[in-house]
Write an enzyme that holds these catalytic residues in place. Structure first.
Site, PDB file in Angstrom:
ATOM      1  CG  ASP A 225      -2.258   0.602   0.958  1.00  0.00           C
ATOM      2  OD1 ASP A 225      -2.121   1.840   0.649  1.00  0.00           O
ATOM      3  OD2 ASP A 225      -3.156   0.076   0.669  1.00  0.00           O
ATOM      4  CG  HIS A 248      -0.635   1.387  -3.424  1.00  0.00           C
ATOM      5  ND1 HIS A 248      -1.850   1.175  -2.940  1.00  0.00           N
ATOM      6  CD2 HIS A 248      -0.242   0.443  -4.078  1.00  0.00           C
ATOM      7  CE1 HIS A 248      -2.252   0.049  -3.261  1.00  0.00           C
ATOM      8  NE2 HIS A 248      -1.518  -0.360  -3.929  1.00  0.00           N
TER       9      HIS A 248
END
Length: 399
Positions: A225, A248
């Site tokens: 993430d 991310h």
């Protein structure tokens, strides 16, 4: 020139005597507490939660600075361990040479939100060591779309705390977020290593929210993430010399989930590298009403290596198209500068500003940007965004 052999006056001797006395007193009275002496087992088989809580109580109650020492070995912390303050001691250092291991059964802490939790502490420092969140089984549960999976526990949380230093710490395979600072002030995190699979869900490397004067330096983050996520109420945040990927990217947001929400301001992100990440530098808000804001942000000296969305503002975030379709984000974004951003995009649109139709982005500045796609100049896309481009900017600004 003064004679080096000249005798000191009585007042000078008195001052030196007092200083030496204080130094000797501090050295003599400071104490080191080895967790093994409180019953902790380093064989990776016996739960040492109570031993760690006991040693914390001892150090917390100390009238002088103290150190908690975790020697080499694998220490199982099989339950939620909350190290509570306020403490009598205002300087507790935790030196870790071993590995702290979460329970193999993710249900043991998976619904609690926390694994290692420091609450209302002042002057705590952690150096070295490995935190093993044992999260792979929970990731598998989540990725299989089972409805019975617990949310997962954050590996290390500091809440409502101040004067915190973390250095040389490694966090691997967290169930959920790796490290969180919530409601904290004066934090320095340096030389951290975060490791989790690229497909591990919700495993943000470092999350900061409702906190001020936080510095994150010289760290390597590989996760599934956001490498670093910046939540509501964050101010005076400095991020420098961070390597991110997979992951991310570094994200401000998501913001604007709640109607009343504290804003984000005075954020600097510089000298960062993104390798194979989903995003580079991102600002993200829900597409629905909110009184939140983002202002005075600098993204500087960033290198993108095959990044899907190197530069992005997304104010139409609406996962699952629930509770927000057809609405405009209320988060006001202004004063964001992108300077010295270079590298390669994995998609044709390397710069995307998709701002709120109700509160368009203002004061967006691009300075010396060069992003390419397949050895060609990439494209830029702007929607409800206003600003300027200075110096050489590729792709060309679309304001």
């Amino acid at each position: 020139m003064a004679n080096p052999t000249q005798k000191l006056c009585p007042s000078s001797l008195l001052i030196l005597t007092i200083i030496c006395s204080l130094l000797n007193s501090t050295t003599a009275e400071s104490a080191t507490y080895n967790v093994v002496n409180f019953g902790a087992k380093s064989n990776g088989q016996k739960d040492s939660t109570n031993a760690f809580l006991s040693v914390w109580s001892k150090a917390c109650a100390s009238a002088t600075p103290s150190m908690i020492y975790v020697p080499q070995g694998r220490f199982i912390i099989g339950n939620v361990a909350t190290f509570r303050g306020p403490c009598t001691s205002k300087a507790i250092s935790i030196k870790i040479d071993g590995t702290l291991v979460a329970p193999s059964d993710y249900h043991a802490v998976g619904n609690t939100g926390y694994w290692l939790h420091f609450d209302r502490v002042i002057g705590v420092s952690i150096s070295g060591g490995v935190l093993d969140g044992k999260g792979t089984a929970l990731w598998g549960c989540k990725n299989s779309a089972q409805s019975t999976c617990p949310t997962g526990a954050t590996t290390l949380t500091f809440s409502n705390s101040q004067n915190i230093v973390i250095s040389g710490l490694t966090s691997i395979n967290s169930q959920m977020f790796h490290i969180v600072f919530n409601g904290c002030r004066n934090v320095k995190a340096q030389g951290l290593t975060v490791v989790a699979d690229g497909n591990s869900p919700n495993t943000d490397g470092i999350h900061v929210q409702m906190s001020s004067h936080v510095t994150i330096l010289s760290s390597k983050i590989r996760t599934g993430d956001d490498c670093i996520s910046i939540g509501p109420g964050t101010s005076n945040l400095w991020i420098e010399n961070v390597a991110c990927g997979p992951g991310h990217g570094i994200s401000i947001g998501s913001l604007g989930k709640d109607l009343k929400e504290a804003g984000v301001q005075n954020v600097t992100v510089k000298t960062v590298t993104f390798t194979g990440t989903q995003n580079g530098v991102r600002i993200k808000s829900w597409g629905k009403p909110s009184n939140g804001f983002v202002k005075d942000v600098l993204f500087q000296n960033a290198i993108m290596v095959n990044v899907q969305n190197p530069v992005v503002i997304d104010q139409n975030y609406c996962p699952g198209n629930k509770n927000c379709p057809g609405q405009a984000s209320g988060v006001k974004i202004s004063g964001v500068t992108y300077q010295d951003i270079h590298g390669t995009s994995a998609t044709q649109v390397a710069v995307k500003f998709d701002c709120s139709s109700r509160y368009p982005c203002r004061g967006i500045m691009l300075k010396d940007v060069k992003l390419t796609y397949q050895n060609q100049v990439a494209q830029a896309s702007c929607n409800n965004a206003g600003g300027a481009a200075l110096g050489s900017v590729q792709p060309e600004g679309c304001f």
